[in-house]
Design a protein around this motif. Structure first.
Motif, PDB file in Angstrom:
ATOM      1  N   ASP A  97      -0.807  -3.836   5.804  1.00 61.01           N
ATOM      2  CA  ASP A  97       0.259  -4.019   4.814  1.00 61.01           C
ATOM      3  C   ASP A  97       1.244  -5.047   5.365  1.00 61.01           C
ATOM      4  O   ASP A  97       2.009  -4.758   6.283  1.00 61.01           O
ATOM      5  CB  ASP A  97       0.954  -2.688   4.555  1.00 61.01           C
ATOM      6  CG  ASP A  97       2.052  -2.786   3.496  1.00 61.01           C
ATOM      7  OD1 ASP A  97       2.470  -3.903   3.169  1.00 61.01           O
ATOM      8  OD2 ASP A  97       2.500  -1.731   3.010  1.00 61.01           O
TER       9      ASP A  97
ATOM     10  N   THR B 118      -2.180   0.551  -4.430  1.00 58.42           N
ATOM     11  CA  THR B 118      -2.617  -0.300  -3.322  1.00 58.42           C
ATOM     12  C   THR B 118      -3.001  -1.667  -3.880  1.00 58.42           C
ATOM     13  O   THR B 118      -3.844  -1.769  -4.776  1.00 58.42           O
ATOM     14  CB  THR B 118      -3.819   0.307  -2.581  1.00 58.42           C
ATOM     15  OG1 THR B 118      -3.438   1.585  -2.040  1.00 58.42           O
ATOM     16  CG2 THR B 118      -4.265  -0.597  -1.441  1.00 58.42           C
TER      17      THR B 118
ATOM     18  N   GLY C 195      -6.888  -3.194   5.418  1.00 57.89           N
ATOM     19  CA  GLY C 195      -5.944  -2.082   5.303  1.00 57.89           C
ATOM     20  C   GLY C 195      -4.548  -2.412   5.774  1.00 57.89           C
ATOM     21  O   GLY C 195      -3.656  -1.561   5.712  1.00 57.89           O
TER      22      GLY C 195
ATOM     23  N   VAL D 137      -4.798  -5.735   0.296  1.00 57.48           N
ATOM     24  CA  VAL D 137      -4.798  -4.781   1.412  1.00 57.48           C
ATOM     25  C   VAL D 137      -6.210  -4.606   1.957  1.00 57.48           C
ATOM     26  O   VAL D 137      -6.434  -4.617   3.178  1.00 57.48           O
ATOM     27  CB  VAL D 137      -4.200  -3.438   0.970  1.00 57.48           C
ATOM     28  CG1 VAL D 137      -4.316  -2.408   2.090  1.00 57.48           C
ATOM     29  CG2 VAL D 137      -2.737  -3.609   0.563  1.00 57.48           C
TER      30      VAL D 137
ATOM     31  N   THR E  20       0.843  -1.193   0.000  1.00 58.24           N
ATOM     32  CA  THR E  20       0.000   0.000   0.000  1.00 58.24           C
ATOM     33  C   THR E  20       0.883   1.249   0.000  1.00 58.24           C
ATOM     34  O   THR E  20       1.782   1.396   0.823  1.00 58.24           O
ATOM     35  CB  THR E  20      -0.948   0.024   1.215  1.00 58.24           C
ATOM     36  OG1 THR E  20      -1.683   1.249   1.226  1.00 58.24           O
ATOM     37  CG2 THR E  20      -0.179  -0.106   2.526  1.00 58.24           C
ATOM     38  N   THR E  21       0.658   2.123  -0.983  1.00 54.60           N
ATOM     39  CA  THR E  21       1.357   3.409  -1.083  1.00 54.60           C
ATOM     40  C   THR E  21       0.348   4.468  -1.500  1.00 54.60           C
ATOM     41  O   THR E  21      -0.824   4.175  -1.717  1.00 54.60           O
ATOM     42  CB  THR E  21       2.496   3.349  -2.126  1.00 54.60           C
ATOM     43  OG1 THR E  21       1.917   3.177  -3.432  1.00 54.60           O
ATOM     44  CG2 THR E  21       3.453   2.210  -1.846  1.00 54.60           C
TER      45      THR E  21
END
Length: 486
Positions: free
Chosen positions: A444, A433, A442, A437, A428-429
């Motif tokens: 990582d 994503t 959510g 994730v 996730t960035t």
């Protein structure tokens, strides 16, 4: 099997008797007659190497996502303790093999195939140095007038001089710098704890799994990123240096500074309206008396930014020369060293001038990308060193594209690729994503996947490998390099 001394070095290197001469060696083997240094120096070196403002900035991540100070500190501590393990276990490869860190990867990836992780490592070197230039420039501008481009040029120039002189001078600077910066940072830490009041966390009860993992992952990724440097600065130690000592001192130095600065960064970020390393430290210092904060920031951040950039320039030179040398043998002399350092210095300066001052978001993504490219490499490298070949390599063959390790190491490259592909769904960035994730709420966990998958794949692909088959080449290599088959 033909081994060539010319493929290992062309000039004599530095010795302990002349610590400040310009180093001649680059990626070539350091003979036993040139080994010098004390193992405890690794502790001071890596304490200083981590005692930089970018380490503190890692602690900003949890509070920025609404994580409470307590949970953020816990995540950082766990991340540091785990991530530093991977870094420190590379330290023993230096005295055992007498080579820089990344050229050792030729045994797993092949003489030419090693360019794959080396290109990723150059990205890490340039990224770290770029953020260091930004922070150092801001520090200088808190006290001295002048445009950012000018002070950036000064920082890059001084770092280039350090890296060009080489190994012993960089060691000397990083060994003595703590005596300057630690007392000042200690005062700022006491002032921060005494004067700042933590704000309430935005998240319910100050905790979310995603935020905790983000802080945890950032701490691991930051520590793991130094794995690519470690043997560069332990390879001149005597071959008889005990593994437990070089690993232990490296671990202690790198972990202690991170365990100080990351929680400090978290405490500051959880206590101020806007987290910014420069202005926050300046304001904290001015609480002692006006002007102290600005002076402290300058004394702390400018020298450490220059020192750490010299470390990165030195490492990037080693990787760059190795990449070129794997396709076209070149003289491994001072001219090649200086050219490699200068090219990287120019690149870092240009990139630093193009980045925005508000770099925190970019920095978070940078750490995530480091995990993506470095976790699979460290897994393959450590499994090969400690479990497959058990530290025994034919050093001269690492410089022979047609020799024992070949041009392209299929097992290493396949394992590395499997690791990168496997972790992508979990990343996730701000710009990407992965689909897993959301499934994980959510969280990582890319770093876990990036370590486990390539380690398992490489172990499977090397099952049945008999290291005894390489013993004749190992004996011939030691005889050629040191006249010592033991």
């Amino acid at each position: 099997m033909k081994l060539s001394a010319q493929q290992t070095h062309t000039e004599p290197g530095l010795t302990g008797r002349q610590p400040l001469q310009v180093e001649a060696r680059s990626i070539d083997y350091v003979p036993l007659t040139e080994r010098h240094g004390k193992v405890w120096h690794q502790g001071l070196f890596w304490f200083t190497g981590q005692f930089v403002p970018t380490t503190m900035v890692v602690g900003f991540i949890g509070p920025a996502m609404g994580l409470s100070i307590g949970w953020s500190v816990l995540a950082s501590v766990l991340g540091v303790l785990i991530g530093t393990c991977f870094m420190a276990f590379h330290a023993n490869q230096g005295p055992a093999m007498g080579l820089p860190q990344m050229i050792q990867s030729r045994a797993q990836f092949g003489v030419r195939g090693a360019i794959v992780p080396m290109l990723a490592v150059v990205f890490v070197y340039v990224g770290f140095s770029t953020f260091g230039v930004l922070l150092g420039t801001q520090a200088i501008q808190t006290v001295l007038p002048g445009p950012g481009w000018l002070w950036g040029l000064v920082i890059v120039g001084l770092a280039t001089v350090l890296a060009t002189v080489g190994y012993d001078l960089v060691h000397l600077v990083l060994r003595w710098l703590p005596y300057v910066v630690v007392p000042i940072f200690a005062v700022l830490t006491v002032l921060a704890l005494a004067d700042l009041e933590p704000a309430a966390a935005a998240a319910p009860a100050g905790f979310t799994g995603a935020a905790f993992l983000a802080q945890f992952t950032a701490a691991i990724g930051y520590q793991l990123s130094y794995a690519v440097y470690v043997s560069d600065y332990s390879r001149y130690l005597p071959r008889t240096t005990p593994a437990r000592k070089v690993i232990g001192y490296t671990y202690a130095g790198a972990a202690l500074s991170a365990l100080w600065l990351m929680p400090l960064g978290t405490f500051i970020a959880g206590s101020v309206p806007a987290a910014d390393a420069m202005s926050n430290l300046r304001d904290i210092g001015d609480g002692l008396f006006p002007g102290f904060g600005a002076a402290a920031v300058l004394i702390l951040l400018a020298p450490t930014a220059i020192a750490l950039m010299s470390v990165s320039l030195y490492g990037s030179m080693l990787s760059g020369i190795s990449i070129v040398h794997s396709f076209r043998p070149i003289p491994l002399n001072r001219t090649a060293r200086a050219a490699g350092i200068l090219i990287t210095a120019v690149l870092i300066y240009v990139v630093s001038q193009g980045l925005p001052v508000e770099y925190l978001g970019s920095y978070n993504d940078f750490i995530t990308l480091m995990l993506l490219v470095l976790a699979p490499w460290t897994a393959v490298n450590l499994v090969d060193y400690y479990f497959v070949r058990r530290g025994r390599y034919a050093i001269a063959e690492l410089f022979n594209a047609n020799g024992l390790y070949g041009r392209w190491g299929t097992r290493g490259l396949v394992s590395y690729a499997a690791g990168v592909v496997a972790l992508l769904p979990f990343v996730t960035t701000n710009f990407y994503t992965g689909p897993m994730v959301a499934v994980l709420g959510g969280a990582d966990i890319a770093f876990l996947v990036g370590l486990a998958v390539p380690a398992l794949v490489y172990a499977a692909l090397t099952r049945g490998f008999d290291p005894a088959t390489e013993l004749p080449a190992i004996t011939a290599s030691r005889t050629l390099l040191d006249g010592d088959p033991a």
